[in-house]
Design an enzyme around this catalytic site. Structure first.
Site, short mmCIF file in Angstrom:
data_model
loop_
_atom_site.label_atom_id
_atom_site.label_comp_id
_atom_site.label_asym_id
_atom_site.label_seq_id
_atom_site.Cartn_x
_atom_site.Cartn_y
_atom_site.Cartn_z
CG PHE A 187 -2.11 2.78 6.74
CD1 PHE A 187 -1.16 1.78 6.93
CD2 PHE A 187 -2.99 2.67 5.67
CE1 PHE A 187 -1.09 0.70 6.07
CE2 PHE A 187 -2.91 1.59 4.81
CZ PHE A 187 -1.97 0.60 5.00
CE LYS A 188 -4.20 8.44 7.28
NZ LYS A 188 -3.10 8.04 6.42
#
Ligand SMILES: Cc1ncc(COP(=O)(O)O)c(C=O)c1O
Length: 411
Positions: A187-188
């Site tokens: 998700f980064k």
């Protein structure tokens, strides 16, 4: 798709990974004399250190282990309090608990990051550190938090898991406090599936960070050995394969940020005239990651209805990142029955209590907030509505129109 980096995995990453597979070296250590050994982890550490403007970086296997290594590296442990925001991912708090210190929850303000005024109120003689978490790509009020930390002789730890690449008034997030940590989960900003990094400006801290992440060894396993190991460490090492993917991803950071900023600016402009709609305060509009656009609706009721119509949730209901939804913290659920560190002979403070409603300012803000994805779509963040890294202005315009429509009847 979860995060912007994940959507751009391609030829560069493949080439980097193939190089590692063909080299025969998957472990971060190899023979300096063998040209086949590419030392990708070491190179990544150098590159990230340079990007952040700090001399020392230690690559680890997750953002959670980065935080644990950082806290232990600063010597934070039993009896210590660490002030952290009530709006954050559980790992910010679980790393404090696993370091055997206790988390003291503080309010967030309209930046959705730590409210310095509440941090000041929460400082006690037992406080050892302030953990600033740069939520959703937006740097916390670092100037105020740094000043508070200095005035009270506290460490400032920066959890930059959600803000890799963000800058605050010209400085990279992670380089302002004594230690900064990053995550490379899917998700980064950039990703290798999982992975993390700890950075510091201080050589003595670096030596401790390195030893904790690799069985007590001196940096790069050079020097201190049998009979002279400083403490018992663990293994949080990154592999050459993870570093290979991340080196490919790092080269895409500028493309990612430029694209996200353009999409966010357009989305924001398209809904800015809606009466009653308020935007989250951004501490450095040029420096933030622009992964999400957070809006405050006029009331919780309106926010819940609009969110439902858009197929998403208000931030308060999103589950993963809100203290009021963290039953393991509220009920102080530890892995052994002694309840350490919440019950611990070293802890000299009053009985620790956590309860839903203990942070009314945070609850009120998150209850009327909706996270619109610009590049991070994650149900856990309540960012199920919005656009992704691959989308252009046509999709941005369509989603903005959808938002306007959902909000129309409440104006
Ligand atoms: C604010 C914050 N801190 C720490 C972490 C932990 O990172 P990881 O998932 O890499 O362990 C995350 C991950 O989502 C995060 O959002």
């Amino acid at each position: 798709m979860p995060g912007p980096g994940m959507e751009l995995i391609g030829e560069e990453e493949k080439r980097e990974v193939l190089e590692v597979l063909e080299s025969g070296y998957l472990f971060r250590y190899g023979s300096a004399e063998d040209p086949a050994f590419k030392a990708k982890v070491y190179q990544l550490e150098q590159e990230v250190g340079k990007l952040m403007g700090v001399p020392y970086a230690v690559a680890v296997n997750s953002g959670t282990s980065a935080l644990l290594v950082a806290l232990c590296g600063l010597g934070i442990g039993p009896g210590d309090e660490v002030i952290a925001p009530g709006y954050t991912f559980i790992a910010s708090l679980s790393s404090i608990v696993w370091a055997r210190a206790v988390p003291i929850l503080a309010e967030v303000d309209k930046t959705l990051n730590l409210d310095p005024a509440d941090v000041r109120r929460k400082i006690t003689p037992r406080t050892k550190a302030i953990m600033a978490v740069h939520m959703l790509g937006n740097p916390a009020r670092l100037e105020d938090l740094k000043a508070l930390a200095e005035a009270h002789h506290l460490y400032l730890v920066e959890d930059c898991a959600q803000a890799f690449g963000a800058r605050y008034k010209g400085r990279a997030v992670g380089s302002v406090g004594e230690v900064g940590t990053y995550s490379f989960n899917i998700f980064k900003t950039i990703t290798a599936g999982d992975g993390g990094m700890v950075v510091t400006k201080d050589e003595a801290i670096y030596r401790r960070l390195f030893g904790i992440h690799d069985q007590g060894h001196a940096p790069l396993r050079m020097g201190v050995e049998v009979g002279r190991r400083p403490f018992v460490g663990l293994d949080f090492r990154m592999t050459e394969l993870q570093a290979a993917v991340l080196r490919g991803q790092l080269r895409k950071l500028d493309t990612i940020t430029t694209h996200l900023h353009a999409n966010k600016r357009r989305f924001k402009a398209a809904i800015a005239d809606l009466p009653g709609l308020e935007f989250r305060q951004i501490t450095d509009p040029e420096g933030e990651c622009a992964t999400l656009l957070t809006v405050f609706l006029p009331s919780e009721e309106v926010a819940r209805r609009v969110a439902k119509e858009l197929g998403t949730k208000v931030v308060a209901d999103s589950g993963w990142h809100v203290y009021a939804n963290m039953e393991q913290i509220l009920e102080k659920r530890t892995v052994t029955a002694e309840g350490c560190p919440f019950r611990c002979p070293h802890y000299q403070g009053p009985e620790l209590k956590y309860w839903k409603g203990m942070l009314p300012q945070t609850d009120a803000l998150l209850g009327r907030a909706i996270n619109i994805s610009i590049g991070v779509s994650d149900a856990g963040l309540g960012s199920g509505f919005g656009v992704t890294m691959r989308d252009g202005f046509d999709v941005v315009d369509a989603r903005a129109a959808q938002f306007r429509e959902a909000f129309r009847e409440y104006q």
